[in-house]
Structure formats: structure tokens, C-alpha cells
Scaffold this motif. Sequence first.
Motif, mmCIF file in Angstrom:
data_model
loop_
_atom_site.group_PDB
_atom_site.id
_atom_site.type_symbol
_atom_site.label_atom_id
_atom_site.label_comp_id
_atom_site.label_asym_id
_atom_site.label_seq_id
_atom_site.Cartn_x
_atom_site.Cartn_y
_atom_site.Cartn_z
ATOM 1 N N LEU A 41 0.829 -1.215 0.000
ATOM 2 C CA LEU A 41 0.000 0.000 0.000
ATOM 3 C C LEU A 41 0.861 1.262 0.000
ATOM 4 N N LEU A 42 1.893 1.273 0.828
ATOM 5 C CA LEU A 42 2.757 2.455 0.873
ATOM 6 C C LEU A 42 3.567 2.612 -0.408
ATOM 7 N N ILE A 44 2.575 1.736 -3.452
ATOM 8 C CA ILE A 44 1.643 2.289 -4.450
ATOM 9 C C ILE A 44 1.360 3.754 -4.154
ATOM 10 N N LEU A 45 1.169 4.084 -2.884
ATOM 11 C CA LEU A 45 0.921 5.474 -2.510
ATOM 12 C C LEU A 45 2.096 6.367 -2.879
ATOM 13 N N ASN A 46 3.299 5.937 -2.562
ATOM 14 C CA ASN A 46 4.469 6.758 -2.857
ATOM 15 C C ASN A 46 4.747 6.829 -4.354
ATOM 16 N N ARG A 47 4.407 5.784 -5.088
ATOM 17 C CA ARG A 47 4.658 5.764 -6.532
ATOM 18 C C ARG A 47 3.723 6.699 -7.269
ATOM 19 N N TYR A 48 2.443 6.646 -6.941
ATOM 20 C CA TYR A 48 1.453 7.423 -7.685
ATOM 21 C C TYR A 48 0.985 8.673 -6.950
ATOM 22 N N GLY A 49 1.283 8.796 -5.675
ATOM 23 C CA GLY A 49 0.818 9.956 -4.925
ATOM 24 C C GLY A 49 1.752 11.139 -4.949
ATOM 25 N N GLN A 50 2.948 10.987 -5.490
ATOM 26 C CA GLN A 50 3.881 12.105 -5.505
ATOM 27 C C GLN A 50 3.414 13.235 -6.407
ATOM 28 N N ALA A 51 2.561 12.939 -7.360
ATOM 29 C CA ALA A 51 2.003 13.989 -8.210
ATOM 30 C C ALA A 51 1.136 14.946 -7.395
ATOM 31 N N TYR A 52 0.582 14.455 -6.292
ATOM 32 C CA TYR A 52 -0.257 15.263 -5.419
ATOM 33 C C TYR A 52 0.481 15.742 -4.175
ATOM 34 N N GLY A 53 1.756 15.410 -4.074
ATOM 35 C CA GLY A 53 2.533 15.805 -2.909
ATOM 36 C C GLY A 53 2.387 14.856 -1.730
ATOM 37 N N TRP A 54 1.934 13.643 -1.978
ATOM 38 C CA TRP A 54 1.751 12.650 -0.917
ATOM 39 C C TRP A 54 2.980 11.771 -0.852
ATOM 40 N N TYR A 55 3.557 11.654 0.308
ATOM 41 C CA TYR A 55 4.698 10.769 0.521
ATOM 42 C C TYR A 55 4.696 10.334 1.974
ATOM 43 N N GLY A 70 -5.180 -1.007 7.234
ATOM 44 C CA GLY A 70 -5.641 -1.038 5.855
ATOM 45 C C GLY A 70 -5.666 0.339 5.211
ATOM 46 N N ILE A 71 -6.607 0.525 4.314
ATOM 47 C CA ILE A 71 -6.695 1.779 3.568
ATOM 48 C C ILE A 71 -7.003 2.965 4.481
ATOM 49 N N PRO A 72 -7.913 2.866 5.469
ATOM 50 C CA PRO A 72 -8.111 4.007 6.371
ATOM 51 C C PRO A 72 -6.838 4.381 7.140
ATOM 52 N N GLY A 73 -6.044 3.406 7.527
ATOM 53 C CA GLY A 73 -4.783 3.696 8.207
ATOM 54 C C GLY A 73 -3.794 4.388 7.290
#
Length: 86
Positions: A41-42, A44-55, A70-73
Motif C-alpha cells: 500500500l505504501l 503504491i501510494l508513494n509511486r502514484y501519490g507524488q504527483a499530489y505531494g503525498w509521501y 488497511g486503507i483508512p490507516g
Amino acid sequence: MIWLWGAGTLLLATLLVAFGVQPFFKWVWRFCTKWVIGLALLFILNRYGQAYGWYVPMNPVTTGIAGILGIPGTIALVYLYKGNSY
């Protein structure tokens, strides 16, 4: 420091005798599986979320939180780390 290792070994041996080996290994397997899911999960988040500033840094604590909750966490971790990036 060595007494801490001895105490941990004694505690582990006591738990294995009290509850049995199979339930203990079932619990360990379940925990490791959730930890790997949190790592995915992390990733995928770091791979695709950097466009939104999520890391969110990938370390044992954050992957454990993401895996167990899970996803809420994972969303909570993004919220916590996004608030600290200003």
C-alpha cells in the motif's frame, strides 16, 4: 542487556507452551502478511501519490500501521505526514 534477551526468550517459550506452537505460528504468519500488504500500500501510494505531494516514508512502523489498519490507516498516515510537510 543480556537479561532482556533472556526474559524475552523465556516469555516466548512460555507463550508457546501455554497456547501451542500452531496458533502462535498462525498469528505470526497473519501479522507478516498484513505487514507485506502495508508495504505494498505504501509503495503504491508513494509511486502514484507524488504527483499530489503525498509521501509516507516506508519503515516498519508505518508499514505495520498501513497493514493492520488497511486503507483508512494509510489515509491517516498521508494526513499526518502531509500536515508536517509545510
